[in-house]
Design a protein around this motif. Structure first.
Motif, PDB file in Angstrom:
ATOM      1  N   ARG A 282     -33.110  13.125  44.716  1.00 18.19           N
ATOM      2  CA  ARG A 282     -33.438  13.308  43.301  1.00 18.19           C
ATOM      3  C   ARG A 282     -33.217  12.020  42.515  1.00 18.19           C
ATOM      4  N   ARG A 283     -32.176  11.264  42.841  1.00 19.88           N
ATOM      5  CA  ARG A 283     -31.971  10.007  42.131  1.00 19.88           C
ATOM      6  C   ARG A 283     -33.104   9.039  42.441  1.00 19.88           C
ATOM      7  N   ALA A 284     -33.609   9.067  43.684  1.00 20.19           N
ATOM      8  CA  ALA A 284     -34.742   8.206  44.024  1.00 20.19           C
ATOM      9  C   ALA A 284     -35.983   8.608  43.228  1.00 20.19           C
ATOM     10  N   ILE A 285     -36.158   9.892  43.029  1.00 15.68           N
ATOM     11  CA  ILE A 285     -37.286  10.355  42.213  1.00 15.68           C
ATOM     12  C   ILE A 285     -37.150   9.829  40.789  1.00 15.68           C
ATOM     13  N   LEU A 286     -35.943   9.918  40.252  1.00 15.01           N
ATOM     14  CA  LEU A 286     -35.723   9.402  38.898  1.00 15.01           C
ATOM     15  C   LEU A 286     -36.000   7.901  38.854  1.00 15.01           C
ATOM     16  N   ALA A 287     -35.558   7.195  39.894  1.00 11.77           N
ATOM     17  CA  ALA A 287     -35.785   5.747  39.929  1.00 11.77           C
ATOM     18  C   ALA A 287     -37.274   5.445  39.942  1.00 11.77           C
ATOM     19  N   ARG A 288     -38.005   6.240  40.708  1.00  6.36           N
ATOM     20  CA  ARG A 288     -39.456   6.049  40.733  1.00  6.36           C
ATOM     21  C   ARG A 288     -40.058   6.313  39.356  1.00  6.36           C
TER      22      ARG A 288
ATOM     23  N   VAL B  59     -35.211  21.350  39.902  1.00  8.79           N
ATOM     24  CA  VAL B  59     -33.811  21.097  39.572  1.00  8.79           C
ATOM     25  C   VAL B  59     -33.714  20.035  38.480  1.00  8.79           C
ATOM     26  N   LEU B  60     -34.482  18.964  38.647  1.00 11.44           N
ATOM     27  CA  LEU B  60     -34.451  17.892  37.644  1.00 11.44           C
ATOM     28  C   LEU B  60     -34.957  18.392  36.298  1.00 11.44           C
ATOM     29  N   GLU B  61     -35.971  19.249  36.327  1.00 14.99           N
ATOM     30  CA  GLU B  61     -36.524  19.769  35.078  1.00 14.99           C
ATOM     31  C   GLU B  61     -35.518  20.681  34.381  1.00 14.99           C
ATOM     32  N   ARG B  62     -34.886  21.567  35.156  1.00 12.38           N
ATOM     33  CA  ARG B  62     -33.889  22.460  34.566  1.00 12.38           C
ATOM     34  C   ARG B  62     -32.749  21.671  33.946  1.00 12.38           C
ATOM     35  N   ALA B  63     -32.432  20.529  34.541  1.00  8.61           N
ATOM     36  CA  ALA B  63     -31.362  19.690  34.002  1.00  8.61           C
ATOM     37  C   ALA B  63     -31.855  18.862  32.819  1.00  8.61           C
ATOM     38  N   GLY B  64     -33.134  18.947  32.510  1.00 10.42           N
ATOM     39  CA  GLY B  64     -33.676  18.202  31.379  1.00 10.42           C
ATOM     40  C   GLY B  64     -33.901  16.732  31.664  1.00 10.42           C
ATOM     41  N   LEU B  65     -33.811  16.341  32.958  1.00 12.44           N
ATOM     42  CA  LEU B  65     -33.938  14.924  33.288  1.00 12.44           C
ATOM     43  C   LEU B  65     -35.390  14.491  33.421  1.00 12.44           C
ATOM     44  N   ILE B  66     -36.285  15.453  33.599  1.00  7.11           N
ATOM     45  CA  ILE B  66     -37.707  15.130  33.594  1.00  7.11           C
ATOM     46  C   ILE B  66     -38.453  16.173  32.758  1.00  7.11           C
ATOM     47  N   THR B  67     -39.612  15.781  32.284  1.00  8.12           N
ATOM     48  CA  THR B  67     -40.520  16.722  31.625  1.00  8.12           C
ATOM     49  C   THR B  67     -41.825  16.700  32.396  1.00  8.12           C
ATOM     50  N   ARG B  68     -42.566  17.807  32.324  1.00  7.29           N
ATOM     51  CA  ARG B  68     -43.772  17.920  33.121  1.00  7.29           C
ATOM     52  C   ARG B  68     -44.941  18.367  32.268  1.00  7.29           C
ATOM     53  N   GLY B  69     -46.086  17.731  32.491  1.00 10.34           N
ATOM     54  CA  GLY B  69     -47.290  18.102  31.752  1.00 10.34           C
ATOM     55  C   GLY B  69     -48.330  18.707  32.672  1.00 10.34           C
ATOM     56  N   ARG B  70     -49.527  18.841  32.160  1.00 11.05           N
ATOM     57  CA  ARG B  70     -50.630  19.378  32.953  1.00 11.05           C
ATOM     58  C   ARG B  70     -51.876  18.560  32.620  1.00 11.05           C
TER      59      ARG B  70
ATOM     60  N   ARG C  27     -24.052  22.419  30.842  1.00  9.86           N
ATOM     61  CA  ARG C  27     -25.125  21.431  30.938  1.00  9.86           C
ATOM     62  C   ARG C  27     -24.676  20.218  31.725  1.00  9.86           C
ATOM     63  N   LEU C  28     -23.398  19.841  31.535  1.00  6.96           N
ATOM     64  CA  LEU C  28     -22.870  18.714  32.308  1.00  6.96           C
ATOM     65  C   LEU C  28     -22.817  19.082  33.785  1.00  6.96           C
ATOM     66  N   ASP C  29     -22.409  20.311  34.099  1.00 13.49           N
ATOM     67  CA  ASP C  29     -22.465  20.784  35.485  1.00 13.49           C
ATOM     68  C   ASP C  29     -23.867  20.575  36.049  1.00 13.49           C
ATOM     69  N   GLU C  30     -24.864  21.018  35.284  1.00 13.75           N
ATOM     70  CA  GLU C  30     -26.237  20.975  35.763  1.00 13.75           C
ATOM     71  C   GLU C  30     -26.717  19.529  35.932  1.00 13.75           C
ATOM     72  N   THR C  31     -26.349  18.680  34.986  1.00  8.90           N
ATOM     73  CA  THR C  31     -26.766  17.278  35.070  1.00  8.90           C
ATOM     74  C   THR C  31     -26.135  16.618  36.288  1.00  8.90           C
ATOM     75  N   PHE C  32     -24.827  16.758  36.432  1.00  4.67           N
ATOM     76  CA  PHE C  32     -24.144  16.142  37.569  1.00  4.67           C
ATOM     77  C   PHE C  32     -24.694  16.691  38.881  1.00  4.67           C
ATOM     78  N   HIS C  33     -24.930  17.999  38.911  1.00  8.80           N
ATOM     79  CA  HIS C  33     -25.463  18.579  40.143  1.00  8.80           C
ATOM     80  C   HIS C  33     -26.830  17.989  40.469  1.00  8.80           C
ATOM     81  N   ALA C  34     -27.672  17.868  39.455  1.00  9.30           N
ATOM     82  CA  ALA C  34     -29.008  17.312  39.700  1.00  9.30           C
ATOM     83  C   ALA C  34     -28.916  15.880  40.218  1.00  9.30           C
TER      84      ALA C  34
END
Lengths: 130, 130
Positions: A26-32, A60-71, A13-20
DNA sequence: CGTGTACTTTACCAACTGGTTGATTAACCA
DNA sequence: TGGTTAATCAACCAGTTGGTAAAGTACACG
């Protein structure tokens, strides 16, 4: 694709987080997202990139758990989930102490020096370094 | 290869740092170096990997500034340099506050609830959670 | 000298990334 | 029903990554 939700190790999971996080896009997306939830088109707007590219980054961000998505109707609102960053902070913290101990040891060394020779006597200091 | 030492943006350097950390092998190498300097063979020993593979990982860590390398006879001792982790910690820190504000808002919400029903009345508490 | 040790470089490979275009799904609107 | 909007999927491509084996480099030692 069976969407393998295998029990991942904390290393994985740490691999995935760091990779994301290893992408300024992707960091700009998180900042937004830190300023509030947003749809995919809103997130894509600042970038000179096609929508599918952004879609991939979001996956990628979703798989890393850094974002969640709705509908909501035909929109897929994204929300920040900084929870995985706690593991990053924990990991980093273990090295901060090492980093600080360096200066502590340097401080110790400086503290036990015989004389804090004033800066008005620039000779005598060993210039044969290396 | 002109070893392009161009002035990298802080974004680029953060990309490089996060990328270097996005490998459990490389993080394990850093963890080993946290206990003291080591040669390449010593670093390679725990891994089922050939020496050139380790050499590549070390190069990634070196380019990211996370390790420094010396020369003692035919040995290339490696030393940890956690300095780039400060930028990681800084970046992560900005999101910790967001994460905590979530709970703050939840706290606010809970604080302004009409009645904090005491724990001595175990009935009445909504047990119909999902 | 030559030989061993420590490590890197080169060349090569399969797999993955990060982007593209074009087709497709899904929901709203008229 | 058909058209528009939002977003993803599929196929493809160039470049990178992560590993290998084999050759090369640099130093110490007898």
């Amino acid at each position: 694709m069976p969407t393998s939700t295998l029990p991942r190790s904390s290393d994985d999971r740490l691999d995935e987080t760091f990779h994301a996080l290893a992408s300024s896009t992707r960091r700009a997306i998180l900042a937004r997202l830190a300023t509030g939830d947003a749809n995919v088109n809103e997130l894509a707007e600042p970038f000179e990139m096609t929508l599918p590219a952004i879609s991939k980054h979001l996956k990628v961000l979703e798989r890393a758990g850094l974002i969640t998505r709705g509908r909501r109707a035909q929109y897929r609102p994204c929300a920040l989930d900084p929870e995985p960053l706690a593991a990053v902070a924990d990991w980093t913290e273990r090295y901060r102490t090492i980093w600080e101990n360096r200066f502590d040891r340097l401080d110790d060394y400086l503290a036990q020096l015989p004389e804090p020779s004033p800066p008005t006597t620039p000779s005598e200091t060993g210039s044969t370094d290396d």
